[in-house]
Design an enzyme around this catalytic site. Structure first.
Site, PDB file in Angstrom:
ATOM      1  N   LEU A 204       0.822  -1.211   0.000  1.00  9.49           N
ATOM      2  CA  LEU A 204       0.000   0.000   0.000  1.00  9.49           C
ATOM      3  C   LEU A 204       0.856   1.261   0.000  1.00  9.49           C
ATOM      4  O   LEU A 204       0.633   2.171  -0.806  1.00  9.49           O
ATOM      5  CB  LEU A 204      -0.923  -0.007   1.224  1.00  9.49           C
ATOM      6  CG  LEU A 204      -1.845   1.210   1.384  1.00  9.49           C
ATOM      7  CD1 LEU A 204      -2.999   1.134   0.400  1.00  9.49           C
ATOM      8  CD2 LEU A 204      -2.363   1.300   2.819  1.00  9.49           C
TER       9      LEU A 204
ATOM     10  N   TYR B 237       2.853  -5.571  17.836  1.00 12.59           N
ATOM     11  CA  TYR B 237       3.188  -4.831  16.623  1.00 12.59           C
ATOM     12  C   TYR B 237       4.017  -3.596  16.963  1.00 12.59           C
ATOM     13  O   TYR B 237       5.097  -3.372  16.404  1.00 12.59           O
ATOM     14  CB  TYR B 237       1.914  -4.434  15.878  1.00 12.59           C
ATOM     15  CG  TYR B 237       2.148  -3.384  14.814  1.00 12.59           C
ATOM     16  CD1 TYR B 237       2.984  -3.644  13.726  1.00 12.59           C
ATOM     17  CD2 TYR B 237       1.551  -2.129  14.903  1.00 12.59           C
ATOM     18  CE1 TYR B 237       3.209  -2.683  12.760  1.00 12.59           C
ATOM     19  CE2 TYR B 237       1.773  -1.165  13.933  1.00 12.59           C
ATOM     20  CZ  TYR B 237       2.606  -1.441  12.868  1.00 12.59           C
ATOM     21  OH  TYR B 237       2.837  -0.474  11.920  1.00 12.59           O
TER      22      TYR B 237
END
Length: 313
Positions: free
Chosen positions: A13, A136
């Protein structure tokens, strides 16, 4: 003479827009990918393989590497912690060692999730104390530290933190923002009740804008004669502020759709949830401004109107 940029994660992306931004400014750009690589357009590189990293650097001879490749979805990180650490930390460290010895500038894309996002804490300055709320965020912070450690002597490692991203996608699930359009359509189904978070604040930032900033940072740092004195941690973010439910409201309004099939959830994090998400991780762009790098961003609603061809008066 044209400069050369190497972009990891160039099929993703953000990576696609970083490639486009540098090419627009007449750079020679080489992208790398793995599962979606399409040689010779995009080189297939396993970033876990040190030899492949050194070979591509020696072949391409870039002035800058923009490291976009990462496992960036919190749920997927928790499902594969070993694989996440291998890519977000170990591969980043290997890349930093290789760029350092070749005097190549390395821009490492990081995240606002390095911060806890507790109510009342934001906005976070670049030198604020990190405290990631989930795996994360922790792996991205560990990746930051690895980059800065390995490039300390050369001063050629730069961190660029960004928030949740949206933009041109090959499929909605590429972006945690784009995919909300699917939720809006699901809410149109008879008998469907979609529950959407209306608690956490998000600052959706367009990938085109991030690509532009990556180019501007690369140009600034490569031209500088005092590279060692320049800041090593930068932050970029839109000032547009929404909850996920508010984003869905905007999308529904643009599409001319009702939203009775969607319910606002203001309860915040479920203490039992496997992945805890922050309330507000708004990033200050003060350091970029001090460097003279423009921090303007596209208007969120206007971009989506153009994207879906919904021009309304």
């Amino acid at each position: 003479m044209s400069k050369t940029a190497l972009v990891t994660g160039a099929t993703g992306l953000l990576g696609r827009e970083v490639v486009k931004a540098f090419r627009t400014e007449r750079w020679t750009v080489v992208g790398t990918g793995f599962t979606r690589a399409d040689p010779p357009t995009t080189l297939k590189i396993n970033l876990g393989d040190e030899q492949q990293i050194t070979e591509v650097l020696d072949e391409v001879k870039p002035e800058v590497v923009v490291h976009c490749a990462a496992n960036r979805f919190p749920d997927k990180c928790d499902a594969d912690p070993a694989g996440t650490k291998a890519l977000n930390i170990n591969a980043s460290r290997t890349l930093a060692k290789a760029t350092h010895v070749r005097s190549v500038l390395l821009i490492y894309i990081s995240t606002d999730y390095v911060f806890p996002g507790a109510p009342g804490d934001a906005p976070y300055e670049a030198d604020a104390t990190p405290k990631p709320p989930n795996l994360y965020g922790q792996t991205k912070l560990d990746g930051e530290e690895a980059i800065l450690k390995e490039t300390k002597a050369s001063g050629l490692g730069v961190i660029l933190r960004v928030p949740v991203l949206y933009g041109k996608a090959t499929e909605p699930r590429e972006s945690a923002v784009n995919v909300l359009m699917d939720a809006v359509w699901k809410a149109q189904e008879t008998g469907r009740k979609v529950i959407m978070d209306d608690w956490a604040l998000r600052y959706p930032t367009n990938t085109e804008d991030v690509g532009r900033v990556c180019h501007d940072v690369a140009t600034k740092y490569l031209q500088a004669t005092n590279k060692g004195e320049l800041p090593k941690v930068l932050q970029f973010s839109s000032e547009d502020k929404f909850t996920k439910y508010e984003i869905c409201e905007i999308m529904a309004e643009i599409m001319g759709l009702p939203l009775e099939g969607m319910t606002s959830n203001k309860k915040g994090n479920d203490p039992e949830a496997s992945v805890q998400r922050p309330y507000d991780c708004h990033l200050s762009t003060k350091v970029l401004k001090e460097l003279g790098i423009p921090v303007y961003t596209q208007n969120f609603k206007a971009w989506w109107r153009r994207e879906v061809k919904a021009f309304r008066k």
